[in-house]
Scaffold this motif. Structure first.
Motif, PDB file in Angstrom:
ATOM      1  N   VAL A  29       0.917  -1.167   0.109  1.00 41.91           N
ATOM      2  CA  VAL A  29       0.083   0.125   0.017  1.00 41.91           C
ATOM      3  C   VAL A  29       1.009   1.257  -0.058  1.00 41.91           C
ATOM      4  O   VAL A  29       0.586   2.392  -0.586  1.00 41.91           O
ATOM      5  CB  VAL A  29      -1.044   0.098   1.103  1.00 41.91           C
ATOM      6  CG1 VAL A  29      -1.646   1.445   1.387  1.00 41.91           C
ATOM      7  CG2 VAL A  29      -2.094  -1.120   0.991  1.00 41.91           C
ATOM      8  N   ALA A  30       1.956   1.123   0.465  1.00 42.97           N
ATOM      9  CA  ALA A  30       2.868   2.212   0.654  1.00 42.97           C
ATOM     10  C   ALA A  30       3.837   2.452  -0.491  1.00 42.97           C
ATOM     11  O   ALA A  30       4.657   3.209  -0.820  1.00 42.97           O
ATOM     12  CB  ALA A  30       3.847   2.090   1.845  1.00 42.97           C
ATOM     13  N   GLY A  31       3.540   1.590  -1.567  1.00 45.57           N
ATOM     14  CA  GLY A  31       4.060   1.430  -2.835  1.00 45.57           C
ATOM     15  C   GLY A  31       5.406   0.590  -3.221  1.00 45.57           C
ATOM     16  O   GLY A  31       6.175   0.690  -3.822  1.00 45.57           O
ATOM     17  N   ARG A  32       6.077   0.004  -1.997  1.00 49.15           N
ATOM     18  CA  ARG A  32       6.991  -0.903  -2.065  1.00 49.15           C
ATOM     19  C   ARG A  32       6.489  -2.358  -2.886  1.00 49.15           C
ATOM     20  O   ARG A  32       5.980  -3.075  -2.383  1.00 49.15           O
ATOM     21  CB  ARG A  32       7.177  -1.398  -0.664  1.00 49.15           C
ATOM     22  CG  ARG A  32       7.710  -0.329   0.365  1.00 49.15           C
ATOM     23  CD  ARG A  32       8.922   0.551   0.164  1.00 49.15           C
ATOM     24  NE  ARG A  32      10.086  -0.448   0.172  1.00 49.15           N
ATOM     25  CZ  ARG A  32      10.744  -0.394   1.180  1.00 49.15           C
ATOM     26  NH1 ARG A  32      10.455   0.241   2.134  1.00 49.15           N
ATOM     27  NH2 ARG A  32      11.931  -1.042   1.067  1.00 49.15           N
ATOM     28  N   THR A  33       6.948  -2.297  -4.253  1.00 48.59           N
ATOM     29  CA  THR A  33       6.595  -3.373  -4.964  1.00 48.59           C
ATOM     30  C   THR A  33       7.407  -4.788  -4.722  1.00 48.59           C
ATOM     31  O   THR A  33       6.665  -5.692  -5.017  1.00 48.59           O
ATOM     32  CB  THR A  33       6.787  -3.011  -6.454  1.00 48.59           C
ATOM     33  OG1 THR A  33       8.601  -2.867  -6.506  1.00 48.59           O
ATOM     34  CG2 THR A  33       6.255  -1.753  -7.070  1.00 48.59           C
ATOM     35  N   THR A  34       8.407  -4.717  -3.828  1.00 46.75           N
ATOM     36  CA  THR A  34       8.957  -5.883  -3.476  1.00 46.75           C
ATOM     37  C   THR A  34       7.991  -6.897  -2.600  1.00 46.75           C
ATOM     38  O   THR A  34       8.232  -8.254  -2.644  1.00 46.75           O
ATOM     39  CB  THR A  34      10.135  -5.897  -2.637  1.00 46.75           C
ATOM     40  OG1 THR A  34       9.940  -4.987  -1.461  1.00 46.75           O
ATOM     41  CG2 THR A  34      11.393  -5.102  -3.484  1.00 46.75           C
ATOM     42  N   ALA A  35       7.064  -6.253  -2.059  1.00 45.03           N
ATOM     43  CA  ALA A  35       6.140  -7.170  -1.045  1.00 45.03           C
ATOM     44  C   ALA A  35       4.939  -7.715  -2.050  1.00 45.03           C
ATOM     45  O   ALA A  35       4.283  -8.588  -1.354  1.00 45.03           O
ATOM     46  CB  ALA A  35       5.486  -6.250   0.112  1.00 45.03           C
TER      47      ALA A  35
END
Length: 51
Positions: A29-35
């Motif tokens: 949701v914070a924009g961290r695509t690795t998750a």
């Protein structure tokens, strides 16, 4: 989208579901695509496009 954590008792939202560990949901949701790879459900593709 609706979010449902699989490791803690937490869910929120409505619409296509995104399921996975709470930390992965917060990161995505914070924009961290690795998750994103840790998440499943009908809403993951929509979330991926927003990242």
């Amino acid at each position: 989208m609706s979010f449902r954590a699989t490791d803690v008792a937490w869910s929120a939202g409505f619409g296509p579901e995104v399921r996975g560990p709470g930390e992965a949901i917060v990161m995505a949701v914070a924009g961290r695509t690795t998750a994103l790879d840790e998440l499943t459900g009908a809403g993951v593709d929509r979330l991926r496009r927003r990242c």
